[in-house]
Scaffold this active site. Sequence first.
Site, PDB file in Angstrom:
ATOM      1  CG  ASN A 131      -1.802   1.308   1.450  1.00  0.00           C
ATOM      2  OD1 ASN A 131      -2.006   1.952   0.343  1.00  0.00           O
ATOM      3  ND2 ASN A 131      -2.422   1.466   2.580  1.00  0.00           N
ATOM      4  CD1 TRP A 132       3.219   1.200  -2.882  1.00  0.00           C
ATOM      5  CD2 TRP A 132       3.340   2.330  -4.811  1.00  0.00           C
ATOM      6  NE1 TRP A 132       3.879   0.316  -3.855  1.00  0.00           N
ATOM      7  CE2 TRP A 132       3.872   0.963  -5.017  1.00  0.00           C
ATOM      8  CE3 TRP A 132       3.088   3.049  -5.962  1.00  0.00           C
ATOM      9  CZ2 TRP A 132       4.466   0.454  -6.311  1.00  0.00           C
ATOM     10  CZ3 TRP A 132       3.612   2.577  -7.170  1.00  0.00           C
ATOM     11  CH2 TRP A 132       4.323   1.512  -7.503  1.00  0.00           C
ATOM     12  CE  LYS A 133      -0.237   3.133   4.892  1.00  0.00           C
ATOM     13  NZ  LYS A 133      -0.090   3.149   6.084  1.00  0.00           N
TER      14      LYS A 133
ATOM     15  CG  HIS B 187      -5.945   1.802   5.609  1.00  0.00           C
ATOM     16  ND1 HIS B 187      -5.457   2.752   6.468  1.00  0.00           N
ATOM     17  CD2 HIS B 187      -4.919   0.968   5.445  1.00  0.00           C
ATOM     18  CE1 HIS B 187      -4.042   2.432   6.665  1.00  0.00           C
ATOM     19  NE2 HIS B 187      -3.788   1.483   5.999  1.00  0.00           N
TER      20      HIS B 187
ATOM     21  CD  GLU C 168      -3.099   5.402   7.096  1.00  0.00           C
ATOM     22  OE1 GLU C 168      -3.139   5.336   5.771  1.00  0.00           O
ATOM     23  OE2 GLU C 168      -2.032   5.026   7.709  1.00  0.00           O
TER      24      GLU C 168
ATOM     25  CD  GLU D 113      -3.147  -2.478   7.712  1.00  0.00           C
ATOM     26  OE1 GLU D 113      -2.113  -2.647   7.136  1.00  0.00           O
ATOM     27  OE2 GLU D 113      -3.962  -1.531   7.471  1.00  0.00           O
TER      28      GLU D 113
ATOM     29  N   GLY E 219       2.903   2.338  10.813  1.00  0.00           N
ATOM     30  CA  GLY E 219       4.023   3.507  10.566  1.00  0.00           C
ATOM     31  C   GLY E 219       4.671   3.577  11.993  1.00  0.00           C
TER      32      GLY E 219
ATOM     33  CB  SER F 225       5.757  -1.685  12.181  1.00  0.00           C
ATOM     34  OG  SER F 225       5.249  -0.458  12.361  1.00  0.00           O
TER      35      SER F 225
ATOM     36  N   GLY G  35       2.821  -1.155   4.233  1.00  0.00           N
ATOM     37  CA  GLY G  35       3.076   0.441   3.885  1.00  0.00           C
ATOM     38  C   GLY G  35       4.343   0.750   3.457  1.00  0.00           C
ATOM     39  N   GLY G  36       5.005   1.481   4.830  1.00  0.00           N
ATOM     40  CA  GLY G  36       6.338   2.035   4.551  1.00  0.00           C
ATOM     41  C   GLY G  36       7.345   1.144   3.942  1.00  0.00           C
TER      42      GLY G  36
HETATM   43  P1  13P Z   1       3.556   0.317   7.822  1.00  0.00           P
HETATM   44  O1  13P Z   1       3.574  -0.992   7.201  1.00  0.00           O
HETATM   45  O2  13P Z   1       3.936   1.475   7.020  1.00  0.00           O
HETATM   46  O3  13P Z   1       3.173   0.314   9.346  1.00  0.00           O
HETATM   47  O4  13P Z   1       1.698   0.609   7.259  1.00  0.00           O
HETATM   48  C1  13P Z   1       0.888  -0.505   7.360  1.00  0.00           C
HETATM   49  C2  13P Z   1      -0.312  -0.058   6.478  1.00  0.00           C
HETATM   50  O5  13P Z   1      -1.311   0.747   6.855  1.00  0.00           O
HETATM   51  C3  13P Z   1      -0.746  -0.761   5.393  1.00  0.00           C
HETATM   52  O6  13P Z   1      -1.889  -0.623   4.756  1.00  0.00           O
END
Ligand code: 13P
Length: 251
Positions: free
Chosen positions: A10-12, A96, A98, A166, A172, A210, A231-232
């Site tokens: 997920n590149w957000k 998600h 977010e 999650e 993050g 993470s 994510g990251g």
């Molecule tokens: P991180 O891997 O950056 O913690 O993000 C997880 C995430 O929200 C994937 O959707």
Amino acid sequence: MVDRLLIAGNWKMNLDKAGAIELTNALTKSQSTFKEVDVAVFPPSLWLTEVGDLIGSDNIKLGGQDCHEELEGAHTGDISAKMLKDVGCDYVIVGHSERRTNHFETNETIKKKVLVSIQCNLCPIVCIGETWDERNKGTAISTVSFQLKESIPDELDSHQFIIAYEPVWAIGSGKTPTFNDIEEMHSSIKETILTINPKADKVRILYGGSVKPENAAEIFNLENVGGALVGGASLSATDFSQIISIAGAKN
Ligand code: 13P
């Protein structure tokens, strides 16, 4: 247990067009090693076409980061599941944390998004997870169970949807639950899903929050973990490819 792990990136809201192209090119160079694993990337919607044209292979699939709960209409700024399908997506992330926090999405809305995605032949990845406060109060399992019961439609088969656990506080932050806590949650998610959808005994339950090359092997060894929503670390071709190879070694 599921047959193959899914590693989803997920590149957000990251990367400009040049950055998205660069990352995709780097991933396609390693994709011959992705054969044992299902891999998908979720670029910002503006870059879906460019990324889709570059991956152009069966080894990496494309997904959207969100869709509207209706098929079409007067919804300025939104994107429909039908449009995602049209540009070559196979998956869409819904609910998600977010989106739940920043866009006040409710379980009811998320359920509608799941249904509209399936209607458009997309596989929804439904995100659920507790806050730090809920984990501390000992209500993580009941919170997640409630989210599942309210947001997952019944009568679905295993292949029609995916769950991503999650924990909000792990996203993050560099923190993760203990491996025991992840295993306990995944087994509880599976139980709850089976009460809603008795036919979904092979549903994939991803872990997200993470995930890095350093913790991936232990996470993938846990019971009922069907892959990761990253994510990251998915913004680095090296880290993401490494997580994929770790998943491949498990299969
Ligand atoms: P991180 O891997 O950056 O913690 O993000 C997880 C995430 O929200 C994937 O959707």
